[in-house]
Design a protein around this motif. Structure first.
Motif, PDB file in Angstrom:
ATOM      1  N   PRO A  48       0.827  -1.210   0.000  1.00 26.54           N
ATOM      2  CA  PRO A  48       0.000   0.000   0.000  1.00 26.54           C
ATOM      3  C   PRO A  48       0.859   1.255   0.000  1.00 26.54           C
ATOM      4  CG  PRO A  48      -0.849  -1.589   1.554  1.00 26.54           C
ATOM      5  CD  PRO A  48       0.461  -2.130   1.074  1.00 26.54           C
ATOM      6  N   GLU A  49       0.472   2.231  -0.808  1.00 27.25           N
ATOM      7  CA  GLU A  49       1.272   3.430  -0.987  1.00 27.25           C
ATOM      8  C   GLU A  49       0.651   4.635  -0.286  1.00 27.25           C
ATOM      9  OE1 GLU A  49       4.384   3.658  -2.759  1.00 27.25           O
ATOM     10  OE2 GLU A  49       4.201   1.538  -2.326  1.00 27.25           O
ATOM     11  N   GLN A  50       1.311   5.766  -0.410  1.00 24.86           N
ATOM     12  CA  GLN A  50       0.909   6.973   0.299  1.00 24.86           C
ATOM     13  C   GLN A  50      -0.298   7.664  -0.327  1.00 24.86           C
ATOM     14  OE1 GLN A  50       2.974   6.027   2.898  1.00 24.86           O
ATOM     15  NE2 GLN A  50       2.931   8.210   3.282  1.00 24.86           N
ATOM     16  N   VAL A  51      -0.559   7.402  -1.586  1.00 25.12           N
ATOM     17  CA  VAL A  51      -1.653   8.070  -2.291  1.00 25.12           C
ATOM     18  C   VAL A  51      -2.564   7.026  -2.925  1.00 25.12           C
ATOM     19  CG1 VAL A  51      -0.229  10.105  -2.773  1.00 25.12           C
ATOM     20  CG2 VAL A  51      -0.350   8.282  -4.456  1.00 25.12           C
ATOM     21  N   ILE A  52      -3.737   7.466  -3.306  1.00 27.73           N
ATOM     22  CA  ILE A  52      -4.699   6.557  -3.917  1.00 27.73           C
ATOM     23  C   ILE A  52      -4.293   6.285  -5.367  1.00 27.73           C
ATOM     24  CG2 ILE A  52      -7.108   6.270  -4.626  1.00 27.73           C
ATOM     25  CD1 ILE A  52      -7.847   8.090  -2.257  1.00 27.73           C
ATOM     26  N   GLU A 102      -8.487  -6.448 -15.461  1.00 23.63           N
ATOM     27  CA  GLU A 102      -7.305  -6.584 -14.623  1.00 23.63           C
ATOM     28  C   GLU A 102      -7.479  -5.842 -13.307  1.00 23.63           C
ATOM     29  OE1 GLU A 102      -2.979  -7.024 -16.773  1.00 23.63           O
ATOM     30  OE2 GLU A 102      -3.843  -5.021 -16.669  1.00 23.63           O
ATOM     31  N   THR A 103      -6.823  -6.321 -12.279  1.00 21.67           N
ATOM     32  CA  THR A 103      -6.629  -5.560 -11.046  1.00 21.67           C
ATOM     33  C   THR A 103      -5.259  -4.886 -11.113  1.00 21.67           C
ATOM     34  OG1 THR A 103      -5.558  -7.379  -9.873  1.00 21.67           O
ATOM     35  CG2 THR A 103      -7.991  -7.262  -9.789  1.00 21.67           C
ATOM     36  N   ASP A 104      -4.995  -3.992 -10.180  1.00 18.51           N
ATOM     37  CA  ASP A 104      -3.669  -3.377 -10.145  1.00 18.51           C
ATOM     38  C   ASP A 104      -2.601  -4.431  -9.850  1.00 18.51           C
ATOM     39  OD1 ASP A 104      -4.936  -3.261  -7.458  1.00 18.51           O
ATOM     40  OD2 ASP A 104      -2.991  -2.470  -6.845  1.00 18.51           O
ATOM     41  N   ALA A 105      -2.944  -5.467  -9.063  1.00 19.47           N
ATOM     42  CA  ALA A 105      -1.995  -6.554  -8.809  1.00 19.47           C
ATOM     43  C   ALA A 105      -1.691  -7.321 -10.088  1.00 19.47           C
ATOM     44  CB  ALA A 105      -2.545  -7.489  -7.739  1.00 19.47           C
ATOM     45  N   ASP A 106      -2.726  -7.569 -10.890  1.00 21.53           N
ATOM     46  CA  ASP A 106      -2.513  -8.228 -12.184  1.00 21.53           C
ATOM     47  C   ASP A 106      -1.569  -7.402 -13.048  1.00 21.53           C
ATOM     48  OD1 ASP A 106      -4.316 -10.275 -11.514  1.00 21.53           O
ATOM     49  OD2 ASP A 106      -6.021  -9.208 -12.404  1.00 21.53           O
ATOM     50  N   SER A 147       8.928 -11.045   3.533  1.00 19.17           N
ATOM     51  CA  SER A 147       9.313 -10.029   4.512  1.00 19.17           C
ATOM     52  C   SER A 147       8.721 -10.332   5.877  1.00 19.17           C
ATOM     53  CB  SER A 147       8.883  -8.646   4.012  1.00 19.17           C
ATOM     54  OG  SER A 147       7.473  -8.522   4.050  1.00 19.17           O
ATOM     55  N   THR A 148       8.413  -9.301   6.636  1.00 15.38           N
ATOM     56  CA  THR A 148       7.833  -9.477   7.968  1.00 15.38           C
ATOM     57  C   THR A 148       6.315  -9.307   7.935  1.00 15.38           C
ATOM     58  OG1 THR A 148       8.319  -7.143   8.425  1.00 15.38           O
ATOM     59  CG2 THR A 148       9.903  -8.775   9.203  1.00 15.38           C
ATOM     60  N   LEU A 149       5.736  -9.389   6.766  1.00 11.86           N
ATOM     61  CA  LEU A 149       4.282  -9.296   6.605  1.00 11.86           C
ATOM     62  C   LEU A 149       3.835 -10.403   5.670  1.00 11.86           C
ATOM     63  CD1 LEU A 149       2.179  -6.133   5.833  1.00 11.86           C
ATOM     64  CD2 LEU A 149       1.969  -8.143   4.391  1.00 11.86           C
ATOM     65  N   LYS A 150       2.761 -11.073   6.049  1.00 16.31           N
ATOM     66  CA  LYS A 150       2.253 -12.171   5.222  1.00 16.31           C
ATOM     67  C   LYS A 150       0.746 -12.272   5.387  1.00 16.31           C
ATOM     68  CE  LYS A 150       2.581 -17.101   4.319  1.00 16.31           C
ATOM     69  NZ  LYS A 150       1.098 -17.171   4.253  1.00 16.31           N
ATOM     70  N   ALA A 151       0.077 -12.693   4.333  1.00 10.50           N
ATOM     71  CA  ALA A 151      -1.345 -12.997   4.454  1.00 10.50           C
ATOM     72  C   ALA A 151      -1.535 -14.053   5.533  1.00 10.50           C
ATOM     73  CB  ALA A 151      -1.895 -13.499   3.118  1.00 10.50           C
ATOM     74  N   ASP A 152      -2.476 -13.791   6.440  1.00 12.53           N
ATOM     75  CA  ASP A 152      -2.748 -14.751   7.513  1.00 12.53           C
ATOM     76  C   ASP A 152      -3.644 -15.848   6.943  1.00 12.53           C
ATOM     77  OD1 ASP A 152      -3.081 -16.081   9.849  1.00 12.53           O
ATOM     78  OD2 ASP A 152      -4.333 -14.558  10.823  1.00 12.53           O
ATOM     79  N   GLU A 153      -3.024 -16.956   6.559  1.00 14.53           N
ATOM     80  CA  GLU A 153      -3.750 -18.012   5.859  1.00 14.53           C
ATOM     81  C   GLU A 153      -4.087 -19.210   6.735  1.00 14.53           C
ATOM     82  OE1 GLU A 153      -2.590 -18.282   1.489  1.00 14.53           O
ATOM     83  OE2 GLU A 153      -0.734 -17.474   2.346  1.00 14.53           O
ATOM     84  N   SER A 154      -3.631 -19.192   8.003  1.00 15.46           N
ATOM     85  CA  SER A 154      -3.929 -20.343   8.857  1.00 15.46           C
ATOM     86  C   SER A 154      -4.132 -19.978  10.321  1.00 15.46           C
ATOM     87  CB  SER A 154      -2.795 -21.375   8.761  1.00 15.46           C
ATOM     88  OG  SER A 154      -1.622 -20.876   9.374  1.00 15.46           O
ATOM     89  N   VAL A 170      -5.266  -5.544   9.120  1.00 11.61           N
ATOM     90  CA  VAL A 170      -5.850  -5.595   7.780  1.00 11.61           C
ATOM     91  C   VAL A 170      -5.088  -4.609   6.903  1.00 11.61           C
ATOM     92  CG1 VAL A 170      -7.897  -5.216   6.368  1.00 11.61           C
ATOM     93  CG2 VAL A 170      -8.114  -6.257   8.634  1.00 11.61           C
ATOM     94  N   ILE A 171      -4.561  -5.097   5.787  1.00 14.53           N
ATOM     95  CA  ILE A 171      -3.796  -4.267   4.867  1.00 14.53           C
ATOM     96  C   ILE A 171      -4.257  -4.586   3.449  1.00 14.53           C
ATOM     97  CG2 ILE A 171      -1.879  -5.940   4.791  1.00 14.53           C
ATOM     98  CD1 ILE A 171       0.018  -3.528   4.603  1.00 14.53           C
ATOM     99  N   ASP A 172      -4.661  -3.560   2.726  1.00 14.93           N
ATOM    100  CA  ASP A 172      -5.209  -3.755   1.381  1.00 14.93           C
ATOM    101  C   ASP A 172      -6.353  -4.778   1.378  1.00 14.93           C
ATOM    102  OD1 ASP A 172      -3.864  -1.885  -0.050  1.00 14.93           O
ATOM    103  OD2 ASP A 172      -2.707  -3.272  -1.276  1.00 14.93           O
TER     104      ASP A 172
END
Length: 338
Positions: free
Chosen positions: A114-118, A132-136, A206-213, A272-274
Motif C-alpha cells: 500500500p502506498e501513500q496516495v490513492i 485486470e486488477t492493479d496486482a494483475d 518479509s515481515t508481513l504475510k497474508a494470515d492463511e492459517s 488488515v492491509i489492502d
C-alpha cells in the motif's frame, strides 16, 4: 552458512533526533552504510522503494552509486513496485546498474505494498487493462521485465539507422548477462510464492504475510517457503533457487542498545492491509545468549538461505554499522551463519 544483508527503508525526517533530515542525507548515508557493511563482512545491501513518501524511491541511481563504491557486496531492492514501472526503461536502468557493479545486482520486485496516495501508479501513466486488477498489472509488468532481461532481439531495425546495427532484431541495451537469474519476487501469500517459483524467480518474504492459517508468523512463512521450493522443483528449473526473509534483530550489547530497544517485547500482530488479513512478524531484541535461542526457534529463518536485517537508518551510519557488527560477532557464529 547463511547470507546476511541489511534492508533499509531510507526514512528521513526534519526531526532534530533524526540523523537523516533530508533526501540527500538518506542517499549519501545509504552509500556509506553499504561501504561500512562490506568492510564488516556483510553479504548484501538492500533498499526499500516507496513513492510519494519521505523514503527511498527511484532505486537505480542509488544502486549504481553503491556499485561504484563497493567491490564484493550484493546490492538489491526489497521491493520495486512493478505497478509503477515501465519494464522497457527499467531493463535499461537495471542493465546499466548491474554492469557498473560487476554483476552484483539482486533485484526484488513485486506487485507492491500500500502506498501513500490513492492509485499512485495512475500518476505514473499506468492503468490496469480491462478485467485486470492493479496486482494483475504489476505481475504483467514483471513478466515483461523478465522476458526483456533474457536479451533476445524483438525490435525491427531501421533500414537507415544513425549508427550501424548488428544483424537481426534488436534488443535493449546495455544487456546485463545473468541478471535474469538474480530477480526476486516479494510474496505475501502462498499462491504468489508458487507463481514466483513457476516464473523462475527467487523468493523474498518479509515481515508481513497474508494470515492463511492463524498460526504464528514464522510457521506460516516457513510453510510458504516450502511450497515455493516444491513448486520450483516441479517446474524443473536447472539452477537452485534462493530465498530471503527479513527480520528486525538487535543484540543488546551496550547501554545505547538497551535504551533504544531494551523495552521491545514484540509479538506477532494481526491487522488488515489492502483488504487482506495479515500477520506481522515480531521483532527480536535481547541480550545475545537469549537472542540466539529465540532465533534458533524461528522456522522461516531456518528455511531461508538469506536473512535481511532491517536497520533503523535514521539513527545514522555509525550506529547501524554497530548493529550489524553486533549480529556478526555475537549472534551469527553461534547459529552457524558464519
Amino acid at each position: 552458512m547463511k547470507k546476511l544483508g541489511f534492508l533499509s527503508f531510507g526514512h528521513w525526517s526534519a526531526s532534530t533526533q533524526s540523523a537523516t533530515r533530508s533526501a540527500s542525507d538518506v542517499l549519501l548515508q545509504s552509500i556509506d552504510l553499504a561501504v561500512a557493511a562490506e568492510e564488516l563482512g556483510l553479504d548484501g545491501a538492500y533498499y526499500r522503494v516507496h513513492h510519494f513518501a519521505q523514503q527511498l524511491a527511484s532505486p537505480f541511481p542509488l544502486l549504481a552509486a553503491v556499485g561504484a563504491r563497493t567491490r564484493r557486496i550484493e546490492i538489491g531492492t526489497g521491493v520495486i513496485d512493478m505497478r509503477y514501472e515501465n519494464p522497457f526503461y527499467m531493463t535499461e536502468d537495471a542493465g546499466a546498474a548491474d554492469l557498473i557493479s560487476g554483476g552484483r545486482l539482486q533485484l526484488g520486485i513485486s506487485r507492491g505494498s500500500p502506498e501513500q496516495v490513492i492509485e499512485g501508479w495512475r500518476h505514473f501513466g499506468y492503468a490496469p487493462g480491462e478485467g485486470e486488477t492493479d496486482a494483475d498489472m504489476g505481475r504483467r509488468h514483471g513478466e515483461v521485465f523478465l522476458h526483456l532481461l533474457e536479451g533476445k532481439g524483438f525490435a525491427k531495425p531501421n533500414p537507415r539507422p544513425m549508427f550501424p546495427n548488428p544483424p537481426g532484431l534488436l534488443r535493449l541495451e546495455p544487456h546485463a548477462p545473468g541478471l535474469r537469474e538474480r530477480i526476486w519476487w516479494g510474496s505475501a501469500s502462498d499462491a504468489t510464492a508458487v507463481w514466483a517459483a513457476q516464473m523462475g524467480m527467487n523468493l523474498q518474504s518479509s515481515t508481513l504475510k497474508a494470515d492463511e492459517s492463524g498460526e504464528p508468523f514464522h510457521v506460516q512463512q516457513a510453510r510458504q517457503i516450502r511450497a515455493y521450493k516444491e513448486a520450483w522443483k516441479a517446474a524443473g528449473h536447472p539452477r537452485e533457487p534462493r530465498v530471503s526473509v527479513s527480520r528486525s534483530i538487535f543484540a543488546l550489547v551496550n547501554d545505547t542498545d538497551r535504551m533504544y530497544f531494551g523495552r521491545d517485547e514484540s509479538q506477532d500482530q494481526i491487522g488488515v492491509i489492502d483488504n487482506m488479513r495479515a500477520v506481522f512478524g515480531r521483532s527480536y531484541a535481547d541480550e545475545p545468549d537469549r537472542l540466539i535461542e529465540q532465533l534458533r526457534a524461528d522456522e522461516a529463518i531456518a528455511e531461508a538461505d538469506t536473512l535481511l536485517l532491517t536497520v533503523p537508518n535514521q539513527l545514522g551510519v555509525d550506529y547501524n554499522a554497530h548493529v550489524i557488527e553486533s549480529i556478526l560477532t555475537h549472534v551469527a557464529p553461534a547459529l552457524g551463519w558464519r
